[in-house]
Design an enzyme around this catalytic site. Structure first.
Site, short mmCIF file in Angstrom:
data_model
loop_
_atom_site.label_atom_id
_atom_site.label_comp_id
_atom_site.label_asym_id
_atom_site.label_seq_id
_atom_site.Cartn_x
_atom_site.Cartn_y
_atom_site.Cartn_z
N GLY A 288 -0.44 -18.05 35.67
CA GLY A 288 -0.82 -16.82 34.95
C GLY A 288 -0.49 -15.57 35.72
O GLY A 288 0.12 -14.63 35.19
N ARG B 260 15.12 -27.74 35.85
CA ARG B 260 15.06 -28.56 37.07
C ARG B 260 16.30 -29.45 37.16
O ARG B 260 16.94 -29.55 38.21
CB ARG B 260 13.79 -29.41 37.06
CG ARG B 260 12.54 -28.62 37.40
CD ARG B 260 11.25 -29.38 37.16
NE ARG B 260 10.13 -28.75 37.87
CZ ARG B 260 8.85 -29.01 37.64
NH1 ARG B 260 8.51 -29.90 36.70
NH2 ARG B 260 7.89 -28.40 38.32
N HIS C 170 6.74 -34.38 28.19
CA HIS C 170 6.77 -33.76 29.53
C HIS C 170 6.03 -34.69 30.48
O HIS C 170 4.88 -34.46 30.84
CB HIS C 170 6.08 -32.38 29.49
CG HIS C 170 6.06 -31.71 30.83
ND1 HIS C 170 7.21 -31.49 31.56
CD2 HIS C 170 5.05 -31.20 31.54
CE1 HIS C 170 6.89 -30.90 32.70
NE2 HIS C 170 5.58 -30.70 32.69
O1 TXD Z 1 5.71 -27.51 32.44
C1 TXD Z 1 4.48 -27.46 32.29
N1 TXD Z 1 3.95 -27.29 31.06
C2 TXD Z 1 3.58 -27.61 33.51
C3 TXD Z 1 2.16 -27.14 33.23
C4 TXD Z 1 4.13 -27.04 34.74
C5 TXD Z 1 3.29 -26.76 35.79
C6 TXD Z 1 1.79 -26.68 35.66
N2 TXD Z 1 1.32 -27.24 34.41
C7 TXD Z 1 -0.11 -27.04 34.09
O2 TXD Z 1 -0.44 -25.66 33.84
C8 TXD Z 1 -1.08 -27.46 35.15
O3 TXD Z 1 -1.16 -28.89 35.22
C9 TXD Z 1 -2.36 -26.82 34.64
O4 TXD Z 1 -2.88 -27.61 33.60
C10 TXD Z 1 -1.84 -25.50 34.04
C11 TXD Z 1 -2.09 -24.31 34.90
O5 TXD Z 1 -1.52 -24.49 36.17
P1 TXD Z 1 -1.88 -23.44 37.34
O6 TXD Z 1 -1.12 -23.86 38.56
O7 TXD Z 1 -1.73 -22.03 36.84
O8 TXD Z 1 -3.43 -23.77 37.57
P2 TXD Z 1 -4.54 -22.80 38.23
O9 TXD Z 1 -3.92 -21.95 39.29
O10 TXD Z 1 -5.70 -23.70 38.56
O11 TXD Z 1 -4.93 -21.84 37.00
C12 TXD Z 1 -5.65 -22.32 35.92
C13 TXD Z 1 -6.66 -21.23 35.59
C14 TXD Z 1 -7.75 -21.06 36.66
O12 TXD Z 1 -7.71 -19.75 37.17
C15 TXD Z 1 -9.03 -21.36 35.91
O13 TXD Z 1 -10.13 -20.57 36.30
C16 TXD Z 1 -8.62 -21.03 34.49
O14 TXD Z 1 -7.31 -21.57 34.37
N3 TXD Z 1 -9.49 -21.59 33.47
C17 TXD Z 1 -9.78 -20.93 32.32
N4 TXD Z 1 -9.35 -19.74 31.87
C18 TXD Z 1 -9.84 -19.37 30.66
N5 TXD Z 1 -10.68 -20.13 29.90
C19 TXD Z 1 -11.12 -21.32 30.36
N6 TXD Z 1 -11.96 -22.08 29.61
C20 TXD Z 1 -10.65 -21.77 31.62
N7 TXD Z 1 -10.88 -22.92 32.36
C21 TXD Z 1 -10.14 -22.77 33.47
#
Ligand code: TXD
Length: 314
Positions: free
Chosen positions: A16, A153, A177
């Site tokens: 994000g 990739r 995926h």
């Molecule tokens: O190609 C793809 N689609 C994948 C996706 C590639 C890489 C990562 N992939 C997935 O994206 C990964 O397995 C995770 O499921 C997501 C997000 O990865 P990210 O690295 O950004 O994870 P983070 O840094 O933990 O960020 C997730 C954020 C974190 O800040 C939480 O507090 C927040 O999500 N979060 C929420 N935000 C809003 N609302 C709710 N309910 C919530 N729960 C957690």
């Protein structure tokens, strides 16, 4: 009076935060970071705002812990959820991330009923399916980001192996995926030249295998989370195609409606992405081996979708 575009990023974590910077650099619109973690979306937005004059950008940047700030978003990109840790599969995230996607989907339905929704959260094919069911939005406005990343990739590894610019390699990776994704070697071109002119089948098979495990390879190295630069680049690439009606030909997780013999499930397929969202699924010709691999990948997706249907019926 022209209206400013609004991009909401639900999940202000690794991906994000990176997407917010990319969107501001490309001046795609105003960016709202939304997260449950207090202070994180606000802190990242403020940090990026401080960089505004240096980028430079006219994008307004803000952070919030309130889903009401999704109001009237043009695009919502969802990374809310937990990422993998070493030893975890994408499917291990299914239960907890389904709960999160359900909550977020209900908030999007309430606050941003006309948004184009891009889902990133893993396990991707299941989460984008759940998002579409929870929001009830038309399927052309709910799309999953994975194929741009997986194709990127594969192309990057091909470019490195040949010793050419990554700009000149185009690839197509279909299916779920996950470990069963399907890099289509026949459709990979290097400056318009078939990749088989440059690399042996053995080398290409090794690259296909490494592509399928690329996410896991990064997780094992980082230890504390999963890949985020290339996923963020991929999601913003898709958002830009929508916002600028670019009609890009890319791979995305799209709801199939008979294409490739499947209906009612999401899968990574070649599509045209433009101002009307997912405008067309391109039903490329698959040879027997490719179809077999695609069908195997779809078995994995179908089992995840069945789980989601069960959870949605609870
Ligand atoms: O190609 C793809 N689609 C994948 C996706 C590639 C890489 C990562 N992939 C997935 O994206 C990964 O397995 C995770 O499921 C997501 C997000 O990865 P990210 O690295 O950004 O994870 P983070 O840094 O933990 O960020 C997730 C954020 C974190 O800040 C939480 O507090 C927040 O999500 N979060 C929420 N935000 C809003 N609302 C709710 N309910 C919530 N729960 C957690």
């Amino acid at each position: 009076m022209a209206r400013r575009t609004k991009i909401s990023l639900v999940g202000a974590g690794q991906i994000g935060g990176t997407m917010a910077l990319l969107a501001a650099q490309k001046q795609l619109g105003d960016v709202v970071l939304i997260d449950v973690s207090e202070g994180v979306p606000q802190g990242k937005a403020l940090d990026l705002l401080h960089g505004g004059p240096i980028i430079p950008t006219s994008s307004a940047l803000s952070g919030s812990n309130d889903y009401a700030d999704l109001k009237d978003s043009d695009v919502v990109i969802v990374t809310a959820g937990l990422p993998r840790k070493p030893g975890m599969s994408r499917d291990d995230l299914l239960d907890v991330n389904f709960g999160i996607i359900k909550t977020v989907g209900e908030a999007i339905k309430k606050n941003a009923p006309n948004a184009f929704v891009l889902v990133v959260t893993n396990p991707l094919d299941a989460m984008v399916y759940a998002m579409q069911k929870v929001t009830g939005f038309p399927t052309h406005r709910v799309v999953g980001m994975a194929g741009v990343l997986d194709s990127g990739r594969f192309a990057a590894l091909v470019a490195e192996a040949i010793g050419v610019s990554a700009e000149d390699v185009q690839a197509l990776v279909m299916g779920g995926h996950g470990d069963t994704m399907v890099p289509l070697i026949r459709y990979c071109s290097v400056g318009g030249i078939p990749v088989t002119h440059f690399l042996s089948q053995d080398k290409l098979d090794a690259i296909s295998k490494r592509t399928a495990n690329a996410g896991g390879e990064v997780v094992a190295l980082l230890k504390t989370g999963s890949a985020f630069y290339s996923p963020a680049l991929s999601a913003i690439h898709m958002a830009e195609a929508y916002l600028k009606d670019k009609k890009r030909v890319i791979t995305a997780a799209a709801m199939l409606n008979g294409e490739f013999g499947y209906k009612g499930v999401y899968a990574g397929v070649p599509v045209i992405l433009g101002g009307n969202g997912l405008e067309k699924v391109i039903e490329v010709e698959l040879d027997a081996g490719e179809k077999k691999a695609f069908d195997a990948s779809m078995e994995a997706v179908k089992s995840l979708v069945a789980y989601i249907d069960k959870k949605l019926a609870e």
